[in-house]
Write a protein that holds these residues in place. Structure first.
Motif, short mmCIF file in Angstrom:
data_model
loop_
_atom_site.label_atom_id
_atom_site.label_comp_id
_atom_site.label_asym_id
_atom_site.label_seq_id
_atom_site.Cartn_x
_atom_site.Cartn_y
_atom_site.Cartn_z
N ALA A 45 6.54 -3.72 5.51
CA ALA A 45 6.22 -2.41 6.09
C ALA A 45 6.37 -2.46 7.60
O ALA A 45 6.81 -1.49 8.22
CB ALA A 45 4.81 -1.98 5.69
N ARG A 46 6.00 -3.58 8.19
CA ARG A 46 6.13 -3.73 9.65
C ARG A 46 7.61 -3.70 10.05
O ARG A 46 7.98 -3.07 11.04
CB ARG A 46 5.49 -5.04 10.08
N GLU A 86 1.73 3.14 3.10
CA GLU A 86 2.73 2.55 3.99
C GLU A 86 4.14 2.82 3.48
O GLU A 86 5.05 3.13 4.26
CB GLU A 86 2.51 1.04 4.11
N GLN A 92 -8.56 -0.81 7.06
CA GLN A 92 -7.28 -0.46 6.45
C GLN A 92 -6.20 -0.28 7.51
O GLN A 92 -5.06 -0.73 7.34
CB GLN A 92 -7.43 0.80 5.60
N HIS A 93 -6.53 0.36 8.62
CA HIS A 93 -5.54 0.53 9.67
C HIS A 93 -5.26 -0.77 10.41
O HIS A 93 -4.16 -0.97 10.93
CB HIS A 93 -5.99 1.61 10.66
N TRP A 110 0.86 -1.18 0.00
CA TRP A 110 0.00 0.00 0.00
C TRP A 110 0.90 1.23 0.00
O TRP A 110 1.84 1.34 0.79
CB TRP A 110 -0.90 0.01 1.24
N GLU A 118 8.88 -0.27 9.97
CA GLU A 118 8.37 0.52 11.08
C GLU A 118 9.16 0.30 12.36
O GLU A 118 9.47 1.26 13.08
CB GLU A 118 6.90 0.14 11.31
N SER A 130 -2.55 -2.39 8.64
CA SER A 130 -1.30 -1.63 8.71
C SER A 130 -0.81 -1.43 10.13
O SER A 130 0.06 -0.59 10.36
CB SER A 130 -1.49 -0.26 8.02
N ARG A 176 -2.20 -0.01 12.71
CA ARG A 176 -2.41 1.36 13.16
C ARG A 176 -3.60 1.50 14.10
O ARG A 176 -4.09 2.60 14.32
CB ARG A 176 -2.62 2.29 11.95
N TYR A 185 1.90 -10.20 5.18
CA TYR A 185 2.50 -8.87 5.24
C TYR A 185 3.64 -8.85 6.25
O TYR A 185 3.51 -9.38 7.34
CB TYR A 185 1.47 -7.84 5.69
#
Length: 617
Positions: A411-412, A156, A504-505, A153, A415, A508, A510, A408
């Motif tokens: 992205a994690r 992200e 969506q969050h 995404w 982060e 991700s 969030r 996934y």
């Protein structure tokens, strides 16, 4: 009682947890593992490039992969090894022998050794270097590409500064539940990761001389070799044995990081791993046309199955292992398709998925001319966590950062790599200072200091509340392994009926703690079709204690529950950053941005799409 209430309130959310709609199989995983190496690829993941010889496959469709000719296209995704300096294992061995023969008592060591150069390993090595630590990365395939196609995404990728590692952007994402329900179109830009660019970017960050503080600290050295053994000592540096072309040598460091992916080569477990599997068969085709697909819209998942109804064998296989297709249109005559089982235990045979994909293509009128490349993956999902903490620090897939249902991870890892490096760097610098003051092998390091460095890393990888979130997802993962095709559709229908910001969050990472409670309750009370409630309860009940309540209760005291927002930003702790108002304004900006990487072919609809309404029976 309060903690028990919270756990019970989250039960149904966790069913959603699994939903996590990890569907993102394109991420197929920038996972890691030392054997096939994507720096660290899943040991059961392979990729066959187009110029490899293909075996004939018995297919039940009019089009078969064996009837297509392979491209002789040169693989352009290899990393140019000439640009990076790789240390010699032979020279290291000779230096160690010379030191032993001369009775040299000085100590040569790194602050950290990272085993595995997948995205997780490279991200953490770069972050440690930026914190002034000397790092050694060991991997046998630095110059090889990561094998599978990955997606991300854009909301992200951009905040972490990796937009330049995306080579294609779609501003619309489609989700298809079945042949009768209208396609759900999401206005959330999605990109395909450029595998070469991302690996090159991460290696460049690691080799950046700006990180060097002048005494060798902050530098990263690459060893193109395989790590075969790790030894920890109570009062000395840890030792990693590395091997290259039959030559072995030892590297010493204060901290050892296992980033070998699902191989989990060096971290310890006290229970059986016992994962489920996300199995895929995918290929990038040259085609006559895209059939029903549009260049400006990728399809995250398409669960249609009527094309299998005339084949009893494939239909029975799909009932046991429900699959969807993931589609990336790459041009008017180029299409990446991947048939995927979200998660199952045991794994679905990949030949079944290959047969289903060609059957689907034939039903959609997509005529492949040439296979440009194809891939098979069997990605372990869920499974038991390693022992936390322990002297070997796990990162990436090794430390269970992969979403238990989705695949996934990258992205994690982007982060949390900085927070892990910031947590361990002060401990490593303190120990290093003491060693350099003594400059002798006979100096004993305080064991508690070595343990404290590793423990600080584990605490940063998995704070207690985030481990509880994974417990919730693991609980949902067990449920997904048991659902029939129709039950999966009902499950996803409920998930995508949530307010967009919630689901969506959730994907991700969030949502705040209270956000998970809110999402779980809303899915159960308002979103899932009523016909799905009984099977969901019955199939999830066996895992309630051992996958949810007991693990969550073992993570330590509950922190005070913040009730001010259902959203939060893990890197900053900001509860306001991802509120719907700010988030949707940000998405609007992303949709209006000219990436120079998206197709400009107009799609049939760019307006907001109504949530699917499925009548309960």
């Amino acid at each position: 009682m309060k903690s028990i209430f919270i756990i019970l309130a989250l039960i149904h959310h966790n069913i959603v947890g699994i939903l996590s709609f990890g569907v993102h199989k394109s991420y197929n995983n920038l996972l890691e593992s030392p054997l096939l190496q994507h720096g660290m690829i899943s040991p059961t993941t392979t990729i066959r490039t187009a110029n490899l010889k293909r075996k004939n496959h018995l297919m039940t469709t009019t089009t078969s992969s064996s009837s297509l000719h392979a491209s002789s296209r040169k693989d352009s995704s290899n990393v140019d090894s000439d640009e990076f300096k790789f240390e010699s294992v032979q020279e290291l061995q000779e230096q160690q022998q010379q030191r032993e023969e001369s009775d040299d008592s000085s100590l040569s060591f790194f602050d950290a050794i990272v085993c595995g150069a997948g995205p997780g390993g490279l991200l953490l090595a770069s972050a440690l270097s930026k914190n002034g630590c000397s790092v050694c990365i060991v991997d046998p395939a630095f110059d090889k590409p990561w094998p599978n196609n990955y997606g991300v995404w854009m909301d992200e990728a951009i905040p972490f500064g990796y937009e330049d590692c995306v080579d294609r952007v779609w501003k619309e994402v489609g989700i298809i539940f079945d042949e009768k329900t209208p396609e759900l179109v999401l206005d959330r830009p999605y990109g395909r990761v450029d595998r070469k660019a991302m690996k090159y970017r991460l290696m460049k960050e690691c080799s950046n001389s700006d990180n060097n503080d002048g005494d060798g600290r902050g530098c990263v050295k690459f060893y193109c070799a395989r790590a075969t053994d790790v030894q920890h000592f109570d009062d000395q540096c840890s030792q990693v044995t590395i091997v290259k072309d039959g030559v072995s040598a030892c590297v010493q460091a204060l901290l050892v990081v296992d980033a070998t992916g699902f191989a989990r080569q060096f971290v310890k477990h006290d229970t059986e791993f016992n994962p489920g599997y996300q199995n895929t068969y995918g290929a990038r085709f040259r085609v006559e046309d895209l059939g029903p697909y549009q260049e400006g819209r990728m399809v995250l998942m398409d669960y249609c199955e009527e094309h299998l109804h005339d084949d009893p064998k494939l239909r029975a296989s799909n009932d046991r292992f429900p699959s969807f297709v993931y589609a990336m249109p790459l041009g008017p005559n180029e299409l990446f398709l991947e048939e995927t089982v979200l998660v199952s235990r045991p794994a679905c045979p990949s030949k079944d998925l290959e047969a289903r994909l060609y059957k689907r293509m034939d039903a959609l009128g997509i005529k492949p001319i040439e296979i440009l490349e194809d891939e098979r993956a069997s990605i372990p999902m869920g499974g038991a966590d390693p022992i936390v903490p322990q002297r070997t620090l796990g990162f990436g897939a090794t430390s269970s950062l992969v979403h238990p249902a989705s695949g996934y991870m990258v992205a994690r890892a982007m982060e949390i790599a900085p927070r892990v490096a910031s947590a361990v760097a002060p401990h490593l610098k303190d120990i290093r200072s003491q060693l350099l003051e003594n400059e002798t092998r006979s100096f004993k390091i305080d064991k508690t200091a070595l343990d404290a460095a590793a423990n600080a890393g584990w605490d940063a990888v998995w704070p207690a509340d985030e481990r509880r979130q994974r417990d919730f997802m693991h609980f949902g993962f067990e449920l997904l392994c048991l659902l029939s095709p129709q039950e999966l559709r009902d499950f996803f229908t409920g998930f995508f009926r949530l307010p967009d910001a919630l689901w969506q969050h959730f994907l991700s990472w969030r949502l705040s703690g209270i956000g998970h409670v809110v999402m779980g309750l809303r899915v159960w009370a308002q979103c899932i079709p009523r016909r799905f409630m009984p099977p969901m309860l019955l199939k999830s009940a066996p895992f309630l204690a051992n996958r949810l309540v007991l693990p969550a209760a073992s993570r330590g005291d509950y922190a005070p529950l913040n009730t001010t927002s259902v959203y939060w930003d893990a890197p900053t702790g900001d509860y306001a950053k991802w509120t719907p108002e700010q988030y949707f304004s940000y998405l609007k900006d992303l949709r209006e941005r000219d990436y120079g990487k998206e197709d400009t072919t107009p799609t049939s609809s760019t307006a907001a799409v109504t949530k699917p309404q499925i009548t309960s029976k």
